[in-house]
Scaffold this motif. Structure first.
Motif, PDB file in Angstrom:
ATOM      1  N   MET A  15       1.039  -1.234   0.065  1.00 55.81           N
ATOM      2  CA  MET A  15       0.056  -0.067  -0.433  1.00 55.81           C
ATOM      3  C   MET A  15       0.995   1.515   0.053  1.00 55.81           C
ATOM      4  O   MET A  15       0.475   2.081  -0.828  1.00 55.81           O
ATOM      5  CB  MET A  15      -1.123   0.209   1.430  1.00 55.81           C
ATOM      6  CG  MET A  15      -2.177  -1.232   1.205  1.00 55.81           C
ATOM      7  SD  MET A  15      -3.179  -0.651   2.484  1.00 55.81           S
ATOM      8  CE  MET A  15      -3.684   0.980   2.411  1.00 55.81           C
ATOM      9  N   LYS A  16       1.888   1.497   0.986  1.00 59.41           N
ATOM     10  CA  LYS A  16       3.152   2.288   0.865  1.00 59.41           C
ATOM     11  C   LYS A  16       3.362   2.904  -0.734  1.00 59.41           C
ATOM     12  O   LYS A  16       3.330   4.019  -1.047  1.00 59.41           O
ATOM     13  CB  LYS A  16       4.138   1.855   1.827  1.00 59.41           C
ATOM     14  CG  LYS A  16       3.334   2.554   3.342  1.00 59.41           C
ATOM     15  CD  LYS A  16       4.834   2.066   4.015  1.00 59.41           C
ATOM     16  CE  LYS A  16       3.778   1.858   5.687  1.00 59.41           C
ATOM     17  NZ  LYS A  16       5.161   1.678   6.676  1.00 59.41           N
ATOM     18  N   ALA A  17       3.703   1.853  -1.235  1.00 61.34           N
ATOM     19  CA  ALA A  17       4.302   1.736  -2.729  1.00 61.34           C
ATOM     20  C   ALA A  17       3.355   2.070  -3.769  1.00 61.34           C
ATOM     21  O   ALA A  17       3.996   2.796  -4.542  1.00 61.34           O
ATOM     22  CB  ALA A  17       4.992   0.503  -3.190  1.00 61.34           C
ATOM     23  N   ALA A  18       2.057   1.780  -3.380  1.00 62.66           N
ATOM     24  CA  ALA A  18       1.374   1.767  -4.461  1.00 62.66           C
ATOM     25  C   ALA A  18       0.852   3.531  -4.331  1.00 62.66           C
ATOM     26  O   ALA A  18       0.570   4.000  -5.171  1.00 62.66           O
ATOM     27  CB  ALA A  18      -0.473   1.239  -4.059  1.00 62.66           C
ATOM     28  N   ALA A  66       3.732   5.703  -5.378  1.00 60.07           N
ATOM     29  CA  ALA A  66       3.262   5.473  -6.684  1.00 60.07           C
ATOM     30  C   ALA A  66       2.176   6.221  -7.736  1.00 60.07           C
ATOM     31  O   ALA A  66       1.932   5.995  -8.707  1.00 60.07           O
ATOM     32  CB  ALA A  66       3.095   4.365  -7.636  1.00 60.07           C
ATOM     33  N   LYS A  67       1.566   6.249  -7.009  1.00 66.30           N
ATOM     34  CA  LYS A  67      -0.009   6.994  -7.024  1.00 66.30           C
ATOM     35  C   LYS A  67      -0.591   6.234  -8.570  1.00 66.30           C
ATOM     36  O   LYS A  67      -1.419   6.314  -9.670  1.00 66.30           O
ATOM     37  CB  LYS A  67      -0.350   8.467  -7.770  1.00 66.30           C
ATOM     38  CG  LYS A  67       0.216   9.285  -7.299  1.00 66.30           C
ATOM     39  CD  LYS A  67       0.477  10.733  -7.829  1.00 66.30           C
ATOM     40  CE  LYS A  67       1.267  12.358  -7.046  1.00 66.30           C
ATOM     41  NZ  LYS A  67       1.254  12.003  -5.631  1.00 66.30           N
ATOM     42  N   ASP A  68      -0.707   4.330  -7.891  1.00 65.44           N
ATOM     43  CA  ASP A  68      -1.672   3.381  -8.554  1.00 65.44           C
ATOM     44  C   ASP A  68      -2.422   3.095  -7.834  1.00 65.44           C
ATOM     45  O   ASP A  68      -2.760   2.604  -7.056  1.00 65.44           O
ATOM     46  CB  ASP A  68      -0.121   2.320  -8.273  1.00 65.44           C
ATOM     47  CG  ASP A  68      -0.718   0.990  -8.864  1.00 65.44           C
ATOM     48  OD1 ASP A  68      -2.071   1.189  -9.969  1.00 65.44           O
ATOM     49  OD2 ASP A  68      -0.326   0.665  -9.218  1.00 65.44           O
ATOM     50  N   SER A  69      -3.680   3.913  -8.543  1.00 66.51           N
ATOM     51  CA  SER A  69      -5.079   3.486  -8.013  1.00 66.51           C
ATOM     52  C   SER A  69      -5.405   2.522  -8.023  1.00 66.51           C
ATOM     53  O   SER A  69      -6.100   1.818  -7.145  1.00 66.51           O
ATOM     54  CB  SER A  69      -5.755   4.743  -8.307  1.00 66.51           C
ATOM     55  OG  SER A  69      -6.547   4.575  -9.446  1.00 66.51           O
ATOM     56  N   VAL A  70      -5.103   1.394  -8.546  1.00 60.46           N
ATOM     57  CA  VAL A  70      -6.180   0.346  -8.770  1.00 60.46           C
ATOM     58  C   VAL A  70      -5.162  -0.924  -7.629  1.00 60.46           C
ATOM     59  O   VAL A  70      -6.191  -1.162  -7.148  1.00 60.46           O
ATOM     60  CB  VAL A  70      -5.571  -0.237 -10.371  1.00 60.46           C
ATOM     61  CG1 VAL A  70      -6.263  -2.217 -10.152  1.00 60.46           C
ATOM     62  CG2 VAL A  70      -6.464   0.690 -11.142  1.00 60.46           C
ATOM     63  N   ALA A  71      -4.165  -1.088  -7.478  1.00 66.25           N
ATOM     64  CA  ALA A  71      -3.288  -1.286  -7.014  1.00 66.25           C
ATOM     65  C   ALA A  71      -3.474  -1.400  -5.403  1.00 66.25           C
ATOM     66  O   ALA A  71      -4.048  -1.779  -4.181  1.00 66.25           O
ATOM     67  CB  ALA A  71      -1.707  -0.951  -6.943  1.00 66.25           C
ATOM     68  N   ARG A  94      -6.618  -1.940  -0.666  1.00 66.01           N
ATOM     69  CA  ARG A  94      -7.324  -1.720   0.835  1.00 66.01           C
ATOM     70  C   ARG A  94      -8.241  -2.959   0.878  1.00 66.01           C
ATOM     71  O   ARG A  94      -9.060  -3.207   2.123  1.00 66.01           O
ATOM     72  CB  ARG A  94      -7.954  -0.255   0.534  1.00 66.01           C
ATOM     73  CG  ARG A  94      -6.570   0.740   0.844  1.00 66.01           C
ATOM     74  CD  ARG A  94      -7.475   1.819   0.237  1.00 66.01           C
ATOM     75  NE  ARG A  94      -6.888   3.475   0.753  1.00 66.01           N
ATOM     76  CZ  ARG A  94      -6.746   4.292  -0.229  1.00 66.01           C
ATOM     77  NH1 ARG A  94      -7.014   4.920  -1.035  1.00 66.01           N
ATOM     78  NH2 ARG A  94      -5.923   5.452   0.608  1.00 66.01           N
ATOM     79  N   ALA A  95      -9.027  -2.983  -0.309  1.00 63.66           N
ATOM     80  CA  ALA A  95      -9.600  -4.544  -0.148  1.00 63.66           C
ATOM     81  C   ALA A  95      -8.871  -5.397   0.633  1.00 63.66           C
ATOM     82  O   ALA A  95      -9.840  -6.409   1.543  1.00 63.66           O
ATOM     83  CB  ALA A  95     -10.818  -4.641  -1.313  1.00 63.66           C
ATOM     84  N   ILE A  96      -7.888  -6.172   0.057  1.00 61.07           N
ATOM     85  CA  ILE A  96      -7.288  -7.423   1.100  1.00 61.07           C
ATOM     86  C   ILE A  96      -7.474  -6.897   2.239  1.00 61.07           C
ATOM     87  O   ILE A  96      -8.122  -7.502   3.230  1.00 61.07           O
ATOM     88  CB  ILE A  96      -6.344  -7.778   0.730  1.00 61.07           C
ATOM     89  CG1 ILE A  96      -6.088  -8.120  -0.754  1.00 61.07           C
ATOM     90  CG2 ILE A  96      -5.781  -8.299   1.233  1.00 61.07           C
ATOM     91  CD1 ILE A  96      -4.709  -7.824  -1.299  1.00 61.07           C
ATOM     92  N   LYS A  97      -6.942  -5.317   2.886  1.00 64.90           N
ATOM     93  CA  LYS A  97      -7.142  -4.738   4.603  1.00 64.90           C
ATOM     94  C   LYS A  97      -8.036  -5.238   4.688  1.00 64.90           C
ATOM     95  O   LYS A  97      -8.454  -5.265   5.987  1.00 64.90           O
ATOM     96  CB  LYS A  97      -6.061  -3.405   4.753  1.00 64.90           C
ATOM     97  CG  LYS A  97      -5.871  -3.025   5.728  1.00 64.90           C
ATOM     98  CD  LYS A  97      -5.220  -1.906   6.109  1.00 64.90           C
ATOM     99  CE  LYS A  97      -5.210  -1.460   6.551  1.00 64.90           C
ATOM    100  NZ  LYS A  97      -5.027   0.105   7.056  1.00 64.90           N
ATOM    101  N   PRO A 121     -11.484  -3.226 -15.033  1.00 66.26           N
ATOM    102  CA  PRO A 121     -11.080  -2.675 -13.393  1.00 66.26           C
ATOM    103  C   PRO A 121     -11.182  -3.805 -12.520  1.00 66.26           C
ATOM    104  O   PRO A 121     -10.689  -3.480 -12.010  1.00 66.26           O
ATOM    105  CB  PRO A 121     -11.773  -1.694 -13.010  1.00 66.26           C
ATOM    106  CG  PRO A 121     -12.716  -0.626 -14.046  1.00 66.26           C
ATOM    107  CD  PRO A 121     -12.735  -1.723 -15.270  1.00 66.26           C
ATOM    108  N   GLU A 122     -12.231  -4.444 -12.535  1.00 71.13           N
ATOM    109  CA  GLU A 122     -12.099  -5.945 -12.023  1.00 71.13           C
ATOM    110  C   GLU A 122     -10.908  -7.324 -12.127  1.00 71.13           C
ATOM    111  O   GLU A 122     -10.690  -7.265 -11.704  1.00 71.13           O
ATOM    112  CB  GLU A 122     -13.938  -6.620 -12.562  1.00 71.13           C
ATOM    113  CG  GLU A 122     -15.008  -5.654 -11.822  1.00 71.13           C
ATOM    114  CD  GLU A 122     -14.907  -5.951 -10.311  1.00 71.13           C
ATOM    115  OE1 GLU A 122     -14.460  -6.507  -9.249  1.00 71.13           O
ATOM    116  OE2 GLU A 122     -15.407  -4.228 -10.223  1.00 71.13           O
TER     117      GLU A 122
END
Length: 149
Positions: free
Chosen positions: A11-14, A17-22, A27-30, A80-81
């Motif tokens: 999450m920190k890396a995403a 990197a401003k990677d909204s999909v990741a 966040r869904a996993i968390k 996106p899914e």
């Protein structure tokens, strides 16, 4: 390293990197992890097997949603899914090929003496337990049906 700490690192890396999909996928996993931990009550750490099942469930949900959207001609919602499913899949163990799964199923059928569809439940249970996280139930089921019929 636990799944939760791996997710936090990603999450920190995403975020950087401003990677909204990741970020959305992580966040869904968390969220699912926190829900599962509060469901059990005592805040006991989840086992690795439970974490794998949870991640598999999330991937399956994404793939099912994508299939429905594709079926309805909504590629804009399906993409996106699929992208989220790919991000979440990186937390699963290496998936076995159909040939490798078939070898395990054949060994199980030989060791149990299963002879027909009446033994499918017994074979499915044993194979699913043996390949936990390495193959999805649908693949295992298809191969077991093919070999027992």
């Amino acid at each position: 390293m636990s799944l939760q700490s791996k997710v936090m690192e990603q999450m920190k890396a995403a975020m950087k990197a401003k990677d909204s999909v990741a970020l959305e996928s992580l966040r869904a996993i968390k969220s699912a992890l926190l829900l599962a931990q509060t469901e059990t009550g005592s805040g006991v750490e989840m086992t690795e097997t439970d974490e794998i099942k949870l991640v598999q469930k999330l991937v399956k949900q994404r793939k099912d949603s994508a299939a429905i959207f594709t079926e309805q001609g909504r590629a804009d919602l399906a993409e996106p899914e699929i992208a989220q499913a790919k991000v979440i899949e990186q937390f699963l163990p290496e998936q076995l090929s159909e040939e490798e799964v078939e070898k395990v199923v054949v060994q199980t059928i030989e060791s149990t003496g299963a002879s027909g569809m009446k033994d499918m439940g017994k074979v499915m249970g044993m194979v699913s337990k043996q390949l936990a996280g390495q193959a999805d139930g649908k693949t295992i089921s298809t191969i077991v049906k093919k070999l027992l019929s």
